[in-house]
Design a protein around this motif. Structure first.
Motif, PDB file in Angstrom:
ATOM      1  N   GLN A  44     -16.809  -3.552   6.069  1.00  0.00           N
ATOM      2  CA  GLN A  44     -17.797  -3.314   7.120  1.00  0.00           C
ATOM      3  C   GLN A  44     -18.341  -4.629   7.664  1.00  0.00           C
ATOM      4  OE1 GLN A  44     -20.636  -0.754   5.158  1.00  0.00           O
ATOM      5  NE2 GLN A  44     -19.505   1.132   5.673  1.00  0.00           N
ATOM      6  N   ARG A  45     -18.582  -5.584   6.777  1.00  0.00           N
ATOM      7  CA  ARG A  45     -19.101  -6.875   7.227  1.00  0.00           C
ATOM      8  C   ARG A  45     -18.076  -7.626   8.065  1.00  0.00           C
ATOM      9  NH1 ARG A  45     -19.062 -12.068   5.905  1.00  0.00           N
ATOM     10  NH2 ARG A  45     -17.699 -11.779   4.109  1.00  0.00           N
ATOM     11  N   LEU A  46     -16.790  -7.559   7.639  1.00  0.00           N
ATOM     12  CA  LEU A  46     -15.734  -8.285   8.350  1.00  0.00           C
ATOM     13  C   LEU A  46     -15.253  -7.535   9.591  1.00  0.00           C
ATOM     14  CD1 LEU A  46     -13.643  -9.412   5.241  1.00  0.00           C
ATOM     15  CD2 LEU A  46     -15.058 -10.876   6.694  1.00  0.00           C
ATOM     16  N   GLY A  47     -15.477  -6.226   9.603  1.00  0.00           N
ATOM     17  CA  GLY A  47     -15.045  -5.433  10.739  1.00  0.00           C
ATOM     18  C   GLY A  47     -13.559  -5.141  10.755  1.00  0.00           C
ATOM     19  N   VAL A  48     -12.894  -5.215   9.611  1.00  0.00           N
ATOM     20  CA  VAL A  48     -11.454  -4.918   9.506  1.00  0.00           C
ATOM     21  C   VAL A  48     -11.206  -4.125   8.230  1.00  0.00           C
ATOM     22  CG1 VAL A  48     -10.726  -6.982  10.777  1.00  0.00           C
ATOM     23  CG2 VAL A  48     -10.957  -7.086   8.283  1.00  0.00           C
ATOM     24  N   ARG A  49     -10.070  -3.434   8.202  1.00  0.00           N
ATOM     25  CA  ARG A  49      -9.649  -2.735   6.986  1.00  0.00           C
ATOM     26  C   ARG A  49      -8.733  -3.662   6.200  1.00  0.00           C
ATOM     27  NH1 ARG A  49     -10.043   2.489   5.558  1.00  0.00           N
ATOM     28  NH2 ARG A  49      -8.561   3.338   4.031  1.00  0.00           N
ATOM     29  N   LEU A  50      -9.085  -3.912   4.945  1.00  0.00           N
ATOM     30  CA  LEU A  50      -8.327  -4.850   4.117  1.00  0.00           C
ATOM     31  C   LEU A  50      -7.275  -4.157   3.261  1.00  0.00           C
ATOM     32  CD1 LEU A  50     -11.281  -7.115   2.912  1.00  0.00           C
ATOM     33  CD2 LEU A  50      -9.627  -7.617   4.723  1.00  0.00           C
ATOM     34  N   LEU A  51      -7.565  -2.911   2.861  1.00  0.00           N
ATOM     35  CA  LEU A  51      -6.661  -2.192   1.960  1.00  0.00           C
ATOM     36  C   LEU A  51      -6.402  -0.776   2.460  1.00  0.00           C
ATOM     37  CD1 LEU A  51      -8.007  -3.035  -1.633  1.00  0.00           C
ATOM     38  CD2 LEU A  51      -6.029  -4.034  -0.496  1.00  0.00           C
ATOM     39  N   ASN A  52      -5.188  -0.303   2.205  1.00  0.00           N
ATOM     40  CA  ASN A  52      -4.883   1.116   2.326  1.00  0.00           C
ATOM     41  C   ASN A  52      -5.043   1.729   0.944  1.00  0.00           C
ATOM     42  OD1 ASN A  52      -4.063   1.085   5.122  1.00  0.00           O
ATOM     43  ND2 ASN A  52      -2.222   0.011   4.449  1.00  0.00           N
ATOM     44  N   ARG A  53      -5.810   2.793   0.832  1.00  0.00           N
ATOM     45  CA  ARG A  53      -6.120   3.353  -0.471  1.00  0.00           C
ATOM     46  C   ARG A  53      -5.638   4.797  -0.573  1.00  0.00           C
ATOM     47  NH1 ARG A  53      -9.965   0.143   1.287  1.00  0.00           N
ATOM     48  NH2 ARG A  53     -11.824   1.284   1.861  1.00  0.00           N
ATOM     49  N   SER A  54      -5.034   5.123  -1.720  1.00  0.00           N
ATOM     50  CA  SER A  54      -4.691   6.508  -2.036  1.00  0.00           C
ATOM     51  C   SER A  54      -5.252   6.798  -3.418  1.00  0.00           C
ATOM     52  CB  SER A  54      -3.169   6.708  -2.012  1.00  0.00           C
ATOM     53  OG  SER A  54      -2.555   5.990  -3.065  1.00  0.00           O
ATOM     54  N   THR A  55      -4.990   7.981  -3.938  1.00  0.00           N
ATOM     55  CA  THR A  55      -5.557   8.355  -5.241  1.00  0.00           C
ATOM     56  C   THR A  55      -4.996   7.505  -6.369  1.00  0.00           C
ATOM     57  OG1 THR A  55      -3.871  10.079  -5.430  1.00  0.00           O
ATOM     58  CG2 THR A  55      -6.024  10.726  -4.544  1.00  0.00           C
ATOM     59  N   ARG A  57      -2.815   4.379  -5.820  1.00  0.00           N
ATOM     60  CA  ARG A  57      -2.455   2.985  -5.580  1.00  0.00           C
ATOM     61  C   ARG A  57      -3.167   2.434  -4.354  1.00  0.00           C
ATOM     62  NH1 ARG A  57       3.633   2.331  -3.635  1.00  0.00           N
ATOM     63  NH2 ARG A  57       2.708   0.317  -3.108  1.00  0.00           N
ATOM     64  N   ILE A  58      -3.128   1.113  -4.243  1.00  0.00           N
ATOM     65  CA  ILE A  58      -3.671   0.435  -3.076  1.00  0.00           C
ATOM     66  C   ILE A  58      -2.601  -0.498  -2.536  1.00  0.00           C
ATOM     67  CG2 ILE A  58      -6.067   0.542  -3.874  1.00  0.00           C
ATOM     68  CD1 ILE A  58      -5.797  -2.369  -4.774  1.00  0.00           C
ATOM     69  N   SER A  59      -2.689  -0.808  -1.247  1.00  0.00           N
ATOM     70  CA  SER A  59      -1.766  -1.759  -0.632  1.00  0.00           C
ATOM     71  C   SER A  59      -2.513  -2.551   0.428  1.00  0.00           C
ATOM     72  CB  SER A  59      -0.563  -1.037  -0.019  1.00  0.00           C
ATOM     73  OG  SER A  59      -0.970  -0.158   1.019  1.00  0.00           O
ATOM     74  N   LEU A  60      -2.115  -3.777   0.632  1.00  0.00           N
ATOM     75  CA  LEU A  60      -2.787  -4.650   1.587  1.00  0.00           C
ATOM     76  C   LEU A  60      -2.396  -4.290   3.021  1.00  0.00           C
ATOM     77  CD1 LEU A  60      -2.275  -8.074  -0.212  1.00  0.00           C
ATOM     78  CD2 LEU A  60      -4.416  -6.820  -0.021  1.00  0.00           C
ATOM     79  N   THR A  61      -3.365  -4.302   3.910  1.00  0.00           N
ATOM     80  CA  THR A  61      -3.076  -4.196   5.335  1.00  0.00           C
ATOM     81  C   THR A  61      -2.671  -5.582   5.843  1.00  0.00           C
ATOM     82  OG1 THR A  61      -5.343  -4.728   5.974  1.00  0.00           O
ATOM     83  CG2 THR A  61      -4.823  -2.396   5.568  1.00  0.00           C
ATOM     84  N   GLY A  62      -2.310  -5.682   7.097  1.00  0.00           N
ATOM     85  CA  GLY A  62      -1.991  -6.987   7.673  1.00  0.00           C
ATOM     86  C   GLY A  62      -3.175  -7.928   7.598  1.00  0.00           C
ATOM     87  N   ASP A  63      -4.362  -7.404   7.942  1.00  0.00           N
ATOM     88  CA  ASP A  63      -5.571  -8.230   7.836  1.00  0.00           C
ATOM     89  C   ASP A  63      -5.869  -8.593   6.381  1.00  0.00           C
ATOM     90  OD1 ASP A  63      -6.267  -8.369  10.566  1.00  0.00           O
ATOM     91  OD2 ASP A  63      -7.089  -6.338  10.495  1.00  0.00           O
ATOM     92  N   GLY A  64      -5.554  -7.658   5.470  1.00  0.00           N
ATOM     93  CA  GLY A  64      -5.759  -7.934   4.051  1.00  0.00           C
ATOM     94  C   GLY A  64      -4.867  -9.061   3.554  1.00  0.00           C
ATOM     95  N   GLU A  65      -3.603  -9.061   3.991  1.00  0.00           N
ATOM     96  CA  GLU A  65      -2.665 -10.131   3.623  1.00  0.00           C
ATOM     97  C   GLU A  65      -3.174 -11.474   4.124  1.00  0.00           C
ATOM     98  OE1 GLU A  65       0.028 -10.164   1.866  1.00  0.00           O
ATOM     99  OE2 GLU A  65       0.899  -8.148   1.814  1.00  0.00           O
ATOM    100  N   ASN A  66      -3.653 -11.494   5.347  1.00  0.00           N
ATOM    101  CA  ASN A  66      -4.152 -12.734   5.928  1.00  0.00           C
ATOM    102  C   ASN A  66      -5.401 -13.219   5.193  1.00  0.00           C
ATOM    103  OD1 ASN A  66      -4.318 -14.850   7.896  1.00  0.00           O
ATOM    104  ND2 ASN A  66      -5.868 -13.676   9.004  1.00  0.00           N
ATOM    105  N   TYR A  67      -6.313 -12.285   4.893  1.00  0.00           N
ATOM    106  CA  TYR A  67      -7.539 -12.648   4.168  1.00  0.00           C
ATOM    107  C   TYR A  67      -7.191 -13.189   2.783  1.00  0.00           C
ATOM    108  CZ  TYR A  67     -12.208 -12.266   2.129  1.00  0.00           C
ATOM    109  OH  TYR A  67     -13.408 -12.554   1.522  1.00  0.00           O
ATOM    110  N   LEU A  68      -6.254 -12.513   2.099  1.00  0.00           N
ATOM    111  CA  LEU A  68      -5.874 -12.932   0.751  1.00  0.00           C
ATOM    112  C   LEU A  68      -5.302 -14.346   0.760  1.00  0.00           C
ATOM    113  CD1 LEU A  68      -5.413 -12.270  -2.258  1.00  0.00           C
ATOM    114  CD2 LEU A  68      -3.185 -11.317  -1.601  1.00  0.00           C
ATOM    115  N   HIS A  69      -4.406 -14.614   1.689  1.00  0.00           N
ATOM    116  CA  HIS A  69      -3.779 -15.941   1.765  1.00  0.00           C
ATOM    117  C   HIS A  69      -4.830 -17.033   1.957  1.00  0.00           C
ATOM    118  CE1 HIS A  69      -0.941 -19.105   2.824  1.00  0.00           C
ATOM    119  NE2 HIS A  69      -1.649 -19.316   3.928  1.00  0.00           N
TER     120      HIS A  69
END
Length: 306
Positions: A44-55, A57-69
């Motif tokens: 919410q603070r960054l204004g982007v979705r960082l992870l895709n979440r299911s019951t 597992r989780i996976s990084l979104t494109g923005d999440g990959e960039n943030y992580l790097h």
């Protein structure tokens, strides 16, 4: 004290590394809902979705990959800056994370790390033991202690002690089956194979002068545990390839005898591996020097000046 921004980055790097909300919660000592809420507030603070979440597992979104790097890079820079400032201190301090192999780590490194920690009360130590290959950089270890060659070109290394390899067998086995006189004769003998990681199974290479002999050996027993195969050699099951560190007391007592002593095998020198950096942190440098002092006393003077 770390700022909120660096704390958030460290949290997200941990979450991406563990790949699970529940695993991250266990590591941080909080509940999974608390982890989920913390992640949501970040997004919410960054204004982007960082992870895709299911019951499950989780996976990084494109923005999440960039943030992580970028987060990893920033945290590494901060860590390097802090270590550079701390390296001038005579007293090692902070967290020292060490990885070592199971058997050697339990019997040798753990007691030495205990002594080192008692000498330096401002130091916090963590020891992880595993025989499986590890990634020091991704798993944030300060150093790994391993026998053998450099496993990763991104790492630097310092030799702790030399450690030759020998072929050996019990007197009872040699009396019953004879002593091989050439490497080729090993193929007719019972050999005990120590299966290690991805090493070629049952391939032994012996050298004399400029000639190298490659022999495919076989036997009735094999194991991935060094203590097990050593015990089998003592019991007379066959010929074993093992390092000087493990064999010395049995060779001195006569319970094992060297076979094909005129031939050399690739050494298994003990190394301390660490992520390549311009300046080694004081805590890492001090522990490496301590290992050399304890395991190779004659090299202690040289180590202290290194």
């Amino acid at each position: 004290m770390k700022s909120d921004a660096t704390t958030e980055m460290a949290f997200f790097v941990l979450l991406a590394k563990l790949g699970s909300l529940s695993a991250t919660a266990r590591e941080l000592g909080i509940t999974p809902p608390a982890v989920s809420k913390r992640l949501l507030l970040m997004e919410q603070r960054l204004g982007v979705r960082l992870l895709n979440r299911s019951t499950r597992r989780i996976s990084l979104t494109g923005d999440g990959e960039n943030y992580l790097h970028q987060a990893r890079q920033i945290l590494d820079d901060i860590r390097a800056m802090e270590e550079s400032l701390a390296s001038g201190s005579a007293e090692p301090r902070g967290l020292l994370r060490v990885n070592a192999t199971l058997g050697f780590g339990r019997t040798v490194i753990a007691p030495l790390l205990s002594q080192f920690a008692l000498r330096h009360p401002q130091l916090e130590v963590q020891l992880q033991l595993t025989d499986s290959p590890i990634n020091l950089v991704e798993q944030a270890y300060d150093l790994g202690i391993r026998f053998g060659d450099l496993p990763d070109t991104r790492l630097s290394a310092r030799r702790i002690m030399s450690n030759r390899r020998f072929l050996c067998a019990s007197p009872a086995y040699l009396q019953a089956h004879g002593t091989p006189q050439t490497p080729d004769e090993l193929a007719q003998h019972r050999c005990i194979v120590h299966r290690q990681n991805d090493d070629a199974y049952g391939i032994w290479r012996l050298s004399r002068g400029r000639a190298t002999h490659t022999v495919k050996v076989r036997g009735t027993v094999a194991s991935n545990d060094g203590d097990v195969v050593l015990g089998w050699a003592l019991d007379g099951h066959g010929i074993l390839l093992r390092s000087e560190w493990d064999l010395t007391r049995y060779l001195d007592s006569g319970r094992l005898r060297v076979v094909l002593a005129d031939y050399a095998l690739a050494p298994a020198d003990l190394y301390a591996y660490y992520p390549s950096r311009h300046q080694l942190p004081a805590k890492v440098r001090a522990f490496i020097n301590f290992l050399i002092e304890q395991l190779q006393p004659e090299a202690a003077t040289a180590a202290k000046s290194g």
